[in-house]
Enzyme design. Sequence first.
Site, PDB file in Angstrom:
ATOM      1  N   ASP A 269      36.186   9.650  -3.361  1.00 14.73           N
ATOM      2  CA  ASP A 269      35.484   8.396  -3.093  1.00 14.73           C
ATOM      3  C   ASP A 269      36.278   7.217  -3.635  1.00 14.73           C
ATOM      4  O   ASP A 269      36.227   6.908  -4.823  1.00 14.73           O
ATOM      5  CB  ASP A 269      34.089   8.430  -3.725  1.00 14.73           C
ATOM      6  CG  ASP A 269      33.289   7.178  -3.399  1.00 14.73           C
ATOM      7  OD1 ASP A 269      33.689   6.445  -2.477  1.00 14.73           O
ATOM      8  OD2 ASP A 269      32.256   6.951  -4.061  1.00 14.73           O
ATOM      9  N   LYS A 276      36.627   0.851  -5.362  1.00  9.48           N
ATOM     10  CA  LYS A 276      36.302   0.995  -6.779  1.00  9.48           C
ATOM     11  C   LYS A 276      37.470   0.441  -7.590  1.00  9.48           C
ATOM     12  O   LYS A 276      38.512   1.095  -7.715  1.00  9.48           O
ATOM     13  CB  LYS A 276      36.065   2.463  -7.121  1.00  9.48           C
ATOM     14  CG  LYS A 276      34.809   3.062  -6.508  1.00  9.48           C
ATOM     15  CD  LYS A 276      34.656   4.520  -6.907  1.00  9.48           C
ATOM     16  CE  LYS A 276      33.429   5.149  -6.278  1.00  9.48           C
ATOM     17  NZ  LYS A 276      32.161   4.657  -6.837  1.00  9.48           N
ATOM     18  N   ASP A 287      32.777  13.888  -6.590  1.00 14.57           N
ATOM     19  CA  ASP A 287      31.658  13.389  -5.796  1.00 14.57           C
ATOM     20  C   ASP A 287      31.224  14.393  -4.728  1.00 14.57           C
ATOM     21  O   ASP A 287      30.414  14.072  -3.865  1.00 14.57           O
ATOM     22  CB  ASP A 287      32.052  12.060  -5.133  1.00 14.57           C
ATOM     23  CG  ASP A 287      30.888  11.089  -5.018  1.00 14.57           C
ATOM     24  OD1 ASP A 287      29.829  11.362  -5.608  1.00 14.57           O
ATOM     25  OD2 ASP A 287      31.035  10.070  -4.327  1.00 14.57           O
ATOM     26  N   GLU A 349      28.311   5.533   0.396  1.00 16.27           N
ATOM     27  CA  GLU A 349      28.642   6.438   1.497  1.00 16.27           C
ATOM     28  C   GLU A 349      27.888   7.757   1.427  1.00 16.27           C
ATOM     29  O   GLU A 349      27.713   8.443   2.437  1.00 16.27           O
ATOM     30  CB  GLU A 349      30.150   6.710   1.520  1.00 16.27           C
ATOM     31  CG  GLU A 349      30.662   7.773   0.573  1.00 16.27           C
ATOM     32  CD  GLU A 349      30.473   7.459  -0.904  1.00 16.27           C
ATOM     33  OE1 GLU A 349      30.334   8.390  -1.704  1.00 16.27           O
ATOM     34  OE2 GLU A 349      30.468   6.258  -1.261  1.00 16.27           O
ATOM     35  N   ARG A 351      24.702   8.535   0.912  1.00 12.85           N
ATOM     36  CA  ARG A 351      23.487   8.561   1.731  1.00 12.85           C
ATOM     37  C   ARG A 351      23.820   8.556   3.219  1.00 12.85           C
ATOM     38  O   ARG A 351      23.073   9.105   4.031  1.00 12.85           O
ATOM     39  CB  ARG A 351      22.585   7.383   1.353  1.00 12.85           C
ATOM     40  CG  ARG A 351      23.154   6.013   1.667  1.00 12.85           C
ATOM     41  CD  ARG A 351      22.452   4.883   0.924  1.00 12.85           C
ATOM     42  NE  ARG A 351      22.814   4.853  -0.492  1.00 12.85           N
ATOM     43  CZ  ARG A 351      22.372   3.951  -1.349  1.00 12.85           C
ATOM     44  NH1 ARG A 351      21.552   2.998  -0.949  1.00 12.85           N
ATOM     45  NH2 ARG A 351      22.750   3.986  -2.614  1.00 12.85           N
TER      46      ARG A 351
END
Length: 517
Positions: A269, A276, A287, A349, A351
């Site tokens: 991620d 990030k 993740d 992302e 969900r």
Amino acid sequence: MCTSIQPLEWTADLKNQNFDGIVLVTQSHDTLPSELECLKAPLQDYSSVDSGLGEEVVVLKVPGLPGNRLVFASTGPVNRDYDDVRRFSDAALNGVKRALKTGMLRPLLVCPPHRNYKNSTIVAALGALQALYMPLEVREAKVKPSEYKVCVLGLWAPEEAEGRRLVELADALESGRLACRDIGGSDPERMAAPRVAKYVQELFRDSPVQVEVVSDLAVFEREYPCLAAVNRCANCVPRHQGRVIKLQYCGAGPITKTLMLVGKGITYDTGGADIKAGGVMAGMHRDKCGAAAVAGFFQILAKLRPENLKVIGSMAMVRNSVGAECYVADELVVSRAGRRVRVGNTDAEGRMVMVDLLCEMKEKAIQETAPQLFTIATLTGHAIRAMGPNYSIIMDNGPAHRNNNAAQLQKAGDVLGDVFEVSMIRREDYEFHKGKSEYEDILQSNNLPSSATPRGHQTPAAFLIMASGLDKHGVDSDRPLPYSHVDIAGSSGPYPGVPTGAPVIAMAANYILSDSL
């Protein structure tokens, strides 16, 4: 690929020379049962010169015992308001780590039953096995099993039937945690989506678990449009292309319950376009622990083969990459349920990759017996801020709440030390995700980190319900469907460190072992 867990062996003989030392896990030497009488005297002698016996792990030379070594790992007090069965797993983990420093290769774990914790022995065994886990990348670099941390782990029990059950149960539960740790903890290249699919296919070859891998981009775009949006950038790199891994187990006999699990499997991620920044990207290969937990639970099913239970799983394996093709905030994506979703933050992302698979589960659930739907995900930093780093959080929709699903899973987790906090989905969470203009039905997220958003771990559950169409199956509908969202951002394990395997032990305790624990 090596997916074998540490070899386990039962014995009732404390002098068994197949082992080279004993690791004793108990509250105090004063509480040892008669079967362990030979261990009392050396511990009493030690305590006469060191009052700190119960405060740290100690090693004693005891002639006559295997390897002439006794490692004593006290649980400390276990009768206060805040004590729980984790005292036994913590002590066993620390005891085995100390045993490794002594050079033991065949330790015998001895954890006598405790009157208030009837499952303390299996919990201690799981703690010991956690200390012995070797990462997949390290195992694959090894040539021989003899290069593992130990050759065998002994488990003591006074009766043969009990000992054999202990070995069988520890083997099954740890095999599930091992699969979960392998997938969840391995780096983003070793467990890129195509390689996760291969691992899972090999894991369940010649087992009762059926595996289907979906990789066709056209299928993603047609069936799982929200997942396809996240996958769009990574799809440009063949080794990073997304996969949906579907699993199914059907136990013997008439089915009385159907579990339907969707796991978040973000292999890495970056945050996407909402990248990030500031050094917070490190560790984001973890993740994928939600999807890893789904695979781990199926591995326990394959080992124990419970009757009358059907389980359907979907692992959403996608990389949230950043580049010219990445999805961006402000995009409108129509979900499988026909809801127009406005992207608010590409770092939300998780969900997105789960919601269409949850919708698909909803569609299938209508035809299943006693269905119960779940999403499992390392979803929010807010989960850690709200409940701390060691607890899974579970939230029920209306039908699940009426069935006490969250409370039951929390109670089952307490039995084996895979612990939960129960949270609630409230009306404010639904309001938060309502579309803010005529363009969209649903807002995917705001543009703040979840940890800076009020109710930051609850609102995503409302989004998943709304965007999947599960809001049409609440307590006010003709076909209510129980659904629970599990956020394991806190419980999945420390980084750097080894994943815990949460919440597979609690799920096994609740849905497979409830009659035997």
